[in-house]
Design a protein around this motif. Structure first.
Motif, PDB file in Angstrom:
ATOM      1  N   LYS A   1       4.501  20.836  -4.606  1.00 26.81           N
ATOM      2  CA  LYS A   1       5.609  19.945  -4.947  1.00 26.81           C
ATOM      3  C   LYS A   1       6.418  19.604  -3.704  1.00 26.81           C
ATOM      4  CE  LYS A   1       6.452  20.794  -9.793  1.00 26.81           C
ATOM      5  NZ  LYS A   1       7.421  21.109 -10.819  1.00 26.81           N
ATOM      6  N   ALA A   2       6.631  20.604  -2.859  1.00 25.05           N
ATOM      7  CA  ALA A   2       7.371  20.369  -1.619  1.00 25.05           C
ATOM      8  C   ALA A   2       6.604  19.413  -0.711  1.00 25.05           C
ATOM      9  CB  ALA A   2       7.631  21.687  -0.904  1.00 25.05           C
ATOM     10  N   ALA A   3       5.300  19.602  -0.632  1.00 20.93           N
ATOM     11  CA  ALA A   3       4.473  18.719   0.191  1.00 20.93           C
ATOM     12  C   ALA A   3       4.511  17.294  -0.360  1.00 20.93           C
ATOM     13  CB  ALA A   3       3.038  19.230   0.257  1.00 20.93           C
ATOM     14  N   ASN A   4       4.435  17.155  -1.685  1.00 17.78           N
ATOM     15  CA  ASN A   4       4.511  15.834  -2.311  1.00 17.78           C
ATOM     16  C   ASN A   4       5.864  15.179  -2.047  1.00 17.78           C
ATOM     17  OD1 ASN A   4       1.945  15.844  -3.315  1.00 17.78           O
ATOM     18  ND2 ASN A   4       2.525  16.332  -5.414  1.00 17.78           N
ATOM     19  N   SER A   5       6.917  15.977  -2.124  1.00 14.28           N
ATOM     20  CA  SER A   5       8.259  15.462  -1.864  1.00 14.28           C
ATOM     21  C   SER A   5       8.375  14.975  -0.429  1.00 14.28           C
ATOM     22  CB  SER A   5       9.292  16.555  -2.141  1.00 14.28           C
ATOM     23  OG  SER A   5      10.576  16.067  -1.886  1.00 14.28           O
ATOM     24  N   TYR A   6       7.841  15.750   0.504  1.00 15.64           N
ATOM     25  CA  TYR A   6       7.860  15.360   1.913  1.00 15.64           C
ATOM     26  C   TYR A   6       7.056  14.073   2.117  1.00 15.64           C
ATOM     27  CZ  TYR A   6       6.859  15.171   6.864  1.00 15.64           C
ATOM     28  OH  TYR A   6       6.726  14.740   8.150  1.00 15.64           O
ATOM     29  N   THR A   7       5.900  13.986   1.474  1.00 15.42           N
ATOM     30  CA  THR A   7       5.055  12.795   1.593  1.00 15.42           C
ATOM     31  C   THR A   7       5.786  11.563   1.083  1.00 15.42           C
ATOM     32  OG1 THR A   7       3.045  14.113   1.368  1.00 15.42           O
ATOM     33  CG2 THR A   7       2.858  11.762   0.885  1.00 15.42           C
ATOM     34  N   LYS A   8       6.446  11.707  -0.084  1.00 13.47           N
ATOM     35  CA  LYS A   8       7.192  10.583  -0.639  1.00 13.47           C
ATOM     36  C   LYS A   8       8.317  10.159   0.296  1.00 13.47           C
ATOM     37  CE  LYS A   8       8.632  10.446  -4.743  1.00 13.47           C
ATOM     38  NZ  LYS A   8       9.251  10.798  -6.013  1.00 13.47           N
ATOM     39  N   GLU A   9       9.030  11.130   0.850  1.00 10.11           N
ATOM     40  CA  GLU A   9      10.132  10.824   1.773  1.00 10.11           C
ATOM     41  C   GLU A   9       9.618  10.127   3.028  1.00 10.11           C
ATOM     42  OE1 GLU A   9      14.001  10.441   2.318  1.00 10.11           O
ATOM     43  OE2 GLU A   9      13.162  11.472   0.589  1.00 10.11           O
ATOM     44  N   PHE A  10       8.493  10.605   3.535  1.00 12.29           N
ATOM     45  CA  PHE A  10       7.876   9.994   4.711  1.00 12.29           C
ATOM     46  C   PHE A  10       7.453   8.561   4.409  1.00 12.29           C
ATOM     47  CE2 PHE A  10       3.994   8.925   7.066  1.00 12.29           C
ATOM     48  CZ  PHE A  10       4.488   8.948   8.360  1.00 12.29           C
ATOM     49  N   LEU A  11       6.812   8.350   3.263  1.00 10.66           N
ATOM     50  CA  LEU A  11       6.368   7.017   2.875  1.00 10.66           C
ATOM     51  C   LEU A  11       7.554   6.078   2.691  1.00 10.66           C
ATOM     52  CD1 LEU A  11       3.517   7.897   0.346  1.00 10.66           C
ATOM     53  CD2 LEU A  11       3.252   6.871   2.620  1.00 10.66           C
ATOM     54  N   PHE A  12       8.645   6.592   2.115  1.00 16.79           N
ATOM     55  CA  PHE A  12       9.845   5.781   1.929  1.00 16.79           C
ATOM     56  C   PHE A  12      10.408   5.356   3.281  1.00 16.79           C
ATOM     57  CE2 PHE A  12      14.479   5.454   1.707  1.00 16.79           C
ATOM     58  CZ  PHE A  12      14.591   4.387   0.828  1.00 16.79           C
ATOM     59  N   SER A  13      10.481   6.283   4.209  1.00 16.25           N
ATOM     60  CA  SER A  13      10.987   5.993   5.546  1.00 16.25           C
ATOM     61  C   SER A  13      10.106   4.955   6.240  1.00 16.25           C
ATOM     62  CB  SER A  13      11.042   7.279   6.370  1.00 16.25           C
ATOM     63  OG  SER A  13      11.352   6.996   7.699  1.00 16.25           O
ATOM     64  N   GLN A  14       8.807   5.143   6.150  1.00 14.38           N
ATOM     65  CA  GLN A  14       7.854   4.216   6.760  1.00 14.38           C
ATOM     66  C   GLN A  14       7.999   2.827   6.138  1.00 14.38           C
ATOM     67  OE1 GLN A  14       3.813   5.497   6.304  1.00 14.38           O
ATOM     68  NE2 GLN A  14       3.033   4.036   7.785  1.00 14.38           N
ATOM     69  N   SER A  15       8.123   2.794   4.818  1.00 10.02           N
ATOM     70  CA  SER A  15       8.268   1.527   4.109  1.00 10.02           C
ATOM     71  C   SER A  15       9.567   0.835   4.514  1.00 10.02           C
ATOM     72  CB  SER A  15       8.242   1.769   2.607  1.00 10.02           C
ATOM     73  OG  SER A  15       8.480   0.579   1.909  1.00 10.02           O
ATOM     74  N   ASN A  16      10.636   1.605   4.673  1.00  6.74           N
ATOM     75  CA  ASN A  16      11.921   1.043   5.072  1.00  6.74           C
ATOM     76  C   ASN A  16      11.824   0.411   6.459  1.00  6.74           C
ATOM     77  OD1 ASN A  16      14.668   0.519   4.536  1.00  6.74           O
ATOM     78  ND2 ASN A  16      15.257   2.231   5.838  1.00  6.74           N
TER      79      ASN A  16
ATOM     80  N   ARG B   1       0.832  -1.206   0.000  1.00  7.40           N
ATOM     81  CA  ARG B   1       0.000   0.000   0.000  1.00  7.40           C
ATOM     82  C   ARG B   1       0.870   1.261   0.000  1.00  7.40           C
ATOM     83  NH1 ARG B   1      -2.835  -0.972   4.334  1.00  7.40           N
ATOM     84  NH2 ARG B   1      -1.559   0.280   5.698  1.00  7.40           N
ATOM     85  N   THR B   2       1.928   1.251   0.782  1.00  3.05           N
ATOM     86  CA  THR B   2       2.831   2.398   0.856  1.00  3.05           C
ATOM     87  C   THR B   2       3.514   2.636  -0.490  1.00  3.05           C
ATOM     88  OG1 THR B   2       3.207   1.973   3.200  1.00  3.05           O
ATOM     89  CG2 THR B   2       4.788   3.386   2.106  1.00  3.05           C
ATOM     90  N   ALA B   3       3.920   1.555  -1.144  1.00  3.61           N
ATOM     91  CA  ALA B   3       4.545   1.683  -2.467  1.00  3.61           C
ATOM     92  C   ALA B   3       3.560   2.294  -3.460  1.00  3.61           C
ATOM     93  CB  ALA B   3       5.029   0.326  -2.950  1.00  3.61           C
ATOM     94  N   GLU B   4       2.317   1.856  -3.412  1.00  9.63           N
ATOM     95  CA  GLU B   4       1.285   2.398  -4.305  1.00  9.63           C
ATOM     96  C   GLU B   4       1.052   3.884  -4.022  1.00  9.63           C
ATOM     97  OE1 GLU B   4      -1.366   2.678  -7.340  1.00  9.63           O
ATOM     98  OE2 GLU B   4       0.006   1.044  -6.902  1.00  9.63           O
ATOM     99  N   GLU B   5       0.991   4.255  -2.755  1.00  4.18           N
ATOM    100  CA  GLU B   5       0.806   5.668  -2.401  1.00  4.18           C
ATOM    101  C   GLU B   5       1.979   6.504  -2.882  1.00  4.18           C
ATOM    102  OE1 GLU B   5       0.123   5.619   1.825  1.00  4.18           O
ATOM    103  OE2 GLU B   5      -1.880   4.774   1.603  1.00  4.18           O
ATOM    104  N   GLY B   6       3.180   5.952  -2.826  1.00  2.00           N
ATOM    105  CA  GLY B   6       4.366   6.654  -3.323  1.00  2.00           C
ATOM    106  C   GLY B   6       4.293   6.867  -4.825  1.00  2.00           C
ATOM    107  N   ARG B   7       3.825   5.839  -5.536  1.00  2.98           N
ATOM    108  CA  ARG B   7       3.666   5.977  -6.995  1.00  2.98           C
ATOM    109  C   ARG B   7       2.607   7.026  -7.333  1.00  2.98           C
ATOM    110  NH1 ARG B   7       4.963   0.565  -6.957  1.00  2.98           N
ATOM    111  NH2 ARG B   7       2.855  -0.202  -6.677  1.00  2.98           N
ATOM    112  N   LEU B   8       1.520   7.037  -6.570  1.00  2.99           N
ATOM    113  CA  LEU B   8       0.457   8.017  -6.821  1.00  2.99           C
ATOM    114  C   LEU B   8       0.957   9.437  -6.556  1.00  2.99           C
ATOM    115  CD1 LEU B   8      -2.650   6.177  -5.321  1.00  2.99           C
ATOM    116  CD2 LEU B   8      -2.105   6.543  -7.731  1.00  2.99           C
ATOM    117  N   ALA B   9       1.781   9.598  -5.538  1.00  5.15           N
ATOM    118  CA  ALA B   9       2.335  10.925  -5.254  1.00  5.15           C
ATOM    119  C   ALA B   9       3.232  11.385  -6.403  1.00  5.15           C
ATOM    120  CB  ALA B   9       3.116  10.912  -3.944  1.00  5.15           C
ATOM    121  N   ASP B  10       3.905  10.430  -7.057  1.00  2.34           N
ATOM    122  CA  ASP B  10       4.749  10.739  -8.212  1.00  2.34           C
ATOM    123  C   ASP B  10       3.935  11.207  -9.410  1.00  2.34           C
ATOM    124  OD1 ASP B  10       7.400  10.582  -7.701  1.00  2.34           O
ATOM    125  OD2 ASP B  10       7.634   8.494  -8.314  1.00  2.34           O
TER     126      ASP B  10
END
Length: 122
Positions: A45-60, A26-35
């Motif tokens: 764009k900054a908010a999207n970048s932060y969201t992607k970074e947060f999702l990546f951290s959570q996924s890790n 689900r996190t990977a899908e949300e990251g793709r959607l943010a892209d």
């Protein structure tokens, strides 16, 4: 550890593994959607970048936990589940109940966190 107890922990670990796998997907899908968001505004764009970074951290973090769950399941198959990988003592039942993927007894975990013990590699 008796078979009934091992089966209990195995079911608990398998359920946690399933939950983590769904969360990671689900996190990977949300990251793709943010892209895919065609945002032009700089703040968006900054908010999207932060969201992607947060999702990546959570996924890790979820992937690391998944690896620990997989290792615990492997220890069940090998007959070593419930034993501290450092000192070999039995891990307290309450600790296993709270954190069934743990590799260390509470004493060794405390030493590890204080830097007094090296991480055991399996």
């Amino acid at each position: 550890m008796d078979k009934k107890r091992l089966d209990y922990y195995k079911k608990k670990l398998l359920a946690r593994r399933e939950e983590l796998m769904k969360t990671i997907a689900r996190t990977a899908e949300e990251g793709r959607l943010a892209d895919e968001d065609p945002t032009v505004d700089l703040a968006d764009k900054a908010a999207n970048s932060y969201t992607k970074e947060f999702l990546f951290s959570q996924s890790n973090n979820d992937r690391q936990l998944l690896a620990m769950v997989e290792t615990a399941l492997q220890r069940i198959r090998e007959g070593a589940f419930g034993e501290c990988v450092s000192c070999g003592n039995e891990i307290n039942a309450k600790r296993l109940e709270a954190v069934p993927w743990t590799r260390y007894c509470i004493e060794c975990q405390e030493k590890l966190e204080k830097g007094q013990l090296e991480e055991a590699h399996e």
